[in-house]
Design a protein around this motif. Sequence first.
Motif, PDB file in Angstrom:
ATOM      1  N   THR A 147      35.716  51.434  38.530  1.00 29.84           N
ATOM      2  CA  THR A 147      35.149  52.736  38.180  1.00 29.84           C
ATOM      3  C   THR A 147      33.826  53.004  38.884  1.00 29.84           C
ATOM      4  OG1 THR A 147      34.007  51.764  36.284  1.00 29.84           O
ATOM      5  CG2 THR A 147      36.225  52.630  35.907  1.00 29.84           C
ATOM      6  N   GLY A 148      33.258  51.969  39.511  1.00 30.90           N
ATOM      7  CA  GLY A 148      31.960  52.110  40.151  1.00 30.90           C
ATOM      8  C   GLY A 148      30.820  51.596  39.301  1.00 30.90           C
ATOM      9  N   GLY A 174      38.152  47.160  33.234  1.00 33.71           N
ATOM     10  CA  GLY A 174      37.563  47.965  34.314  1.00 33.71           C
ATOM     11  C   GLY A 174      37.926  47.468  35.687  1.00 33.71           C
ATOM     12  N   GLY A 175      38.757  46.433  35.763  1.00 32.78           N
ATOM     13  CA  GLY A 175      39.151  45.855  37.045  1.00 32.78           C
ATOM     14  C   GLY A 175      40.321  46.598  37.654  1.00 32.78           C
ATOM     15  N   PRO A 176      40.798  46.129  38.819  1.00 32.65           N
ATOM     16  CA  PRO A 176      40.263  45.007  39.603  1.00 32.65           C
ATOM     17  C   PRO A 176      38.900  45.336  40.224  1.00 32.65           C
ATOM     18  CG  PRO A 176      42.010  46.109  40.812  1.00 32.65           C
ATOM     19  CD  PRO A 176      41.990  46.731  39.441  1.00 32.65           C
ATOM     20  N   SER A 222      28.820  36.199  48.003  1.00 34.31           N
ATOM     21  CA  SER A 222      29.231  37.590  47.787  1.00 34.31           C
ATOM     22  C   SER A 222      30.692  37.751  48.174  1.00 34.31           C
ATOM     23  CB  SER A 222      28.360  38.542  48.618  1.00 34.31           C
ATOM     24  OG  SER A 222      26.998  38.450  48.242  1.00 34.31           O
ATOM     25  N   LEU A 223      31.544  38.021  47.183  1.00 39.51           N
ATOM     26  CA  LEU A 223      32.971  38.221  47.414  1.00 39.51           C
ATOM     27  C   LEU A 223      33.280  39.710  47.289  1.00 39.51           C
ATOM     28  CD1 LEU A 223      32.851  35.129  46.742  1.00 39.51           C
ATOM     29  CD2 LEU A 223      35.158  35.390  45.796  1.00 39.51           C
ATOM     30  N   ARG A 224      33.694  40.315  48.382  1.00 43.81           N
ATOM     31  CA  ARG A 224      34.016  41.738  48.409  1.00 43.81           C
ATOM     32  C   ARG A 224      35.541  41.899  48.424  1.00 43.81           C
ATOM     33  NH1 ARG A 224      29.364  41.427  47.037  1.00 43.81           N
ATOM     34  NH2 ARG A 224      27.627  42.543  47.975  1.00 43.81           N
ATOM     35  N   GLY A 225      36.121  41.956  47.240  1.00 44.86           N
ATOM     36  CA  GLY A 225      37.577  42.047  47.158  1.00 44.86           C
ATOM     37  C   GLY A 225      38.111  43.449  47.295  1.00 44.86           C
ATOM     38  N   ARG A 226      37.265  44.447  47.066  1.00 48.15           N
ATOM     39  CA  ARG A 226      37.637  45.854  47.229  1.00 48.15           C
ATOM     40  C   ARG A 226      38.909  46.197  46.456  1.00 48.15           C
ATOM     41  NH1 ARG A 226      35.543  43.827  51.864  1.00 48.15           N
ATOM     42  NH2 ARG A 226      33.704  44.900  52.692  1.00 48.15           N
TER      43      ARG A 226
END
Length: 303
Positions: A177-178, A238-240, A258-262
């Motif tokens: 959701t941001g 609220g995921g993913p 820092s894991l950026r799974g997007r």
Amino acid sequence: MSAHPHPDAEPELPFSWLADAPLFIDRDQVSAFYDAVVMPEHETGKITLSTRDIRVSRSSTGGKLGARIGTRDLLASLFPFLDAHVALEGTHGREKSTQAEQGDSIELHPIRNPHRQLLQLALHYAAHLPDRVTFAQDESWLDDLDRNFIGDSPRALVFVDLPAGQAIIPLAAELATGRVVAIFDDLVAEISRTVRTLPPHYPATEEPATKREYWRWFSDNYSAIAAMNVLERGIGDGGPAQWVDYRVHLNDRSLQLSLRGRRNFETGIYAYSMIRRGNQHGLRIVGTLKSGPGLNVLAVFEK
């Protein structure tokens, strides 16, 4: 290995990590980094790497420490798919024989598979940028970091082998959701209730010894189950998640991950697999170095 080895050194790299299916891979970041560093712009659409000075780690070759990877047999044993994409000079035709005597080379052709792009990145760094590669087997590499090494381009490529028993502390996450949730605050409360003590106040100074004392409380009182549960509750429905940040402590030194799974990975990857299983069995992580120090994680592999 030193954080910035001598340019003439022959790096020993854990290529066997990359022969496994990753638990996590940042497809967008790997592809962008690949295009920026490896992807050739000339008309032939390929890049040639000399493998004479590349060495692989002991675990990569079943005990063949120092074995050169410029031969078809060794490459194929680790990465069978390379035969379809890599031409080894010196293996076809007489016209290649002279170059084969001088040392093996490989031709890398542009690809769009992020896992194989990561392999090409590792090969490119090992062949052309050995002073920008670090294989971190313990915390000593953090002592050797300096601003120039961190800030130079292209970014340093770091392989980190996290041992079993490692405290992996979730810090924050951004939901689909941001909304950004501060996981760390809830973890402090969870641990404090269990051990019935509070952590020291966060230091107002940047003095390393003071910060180490603060983070030592978390390492001493760490609970992987509590950390996993707090992260699962924080992400909730609220995921993913867009991204999750962690802090790991290598003795008295700390490193941010820092894991950026997007939104491409389920909560279980960030919580159970990263934290619970990571604490039980260890993790293998490949990332690019940034100030902090921290890593923009490209891929994570299970043990």
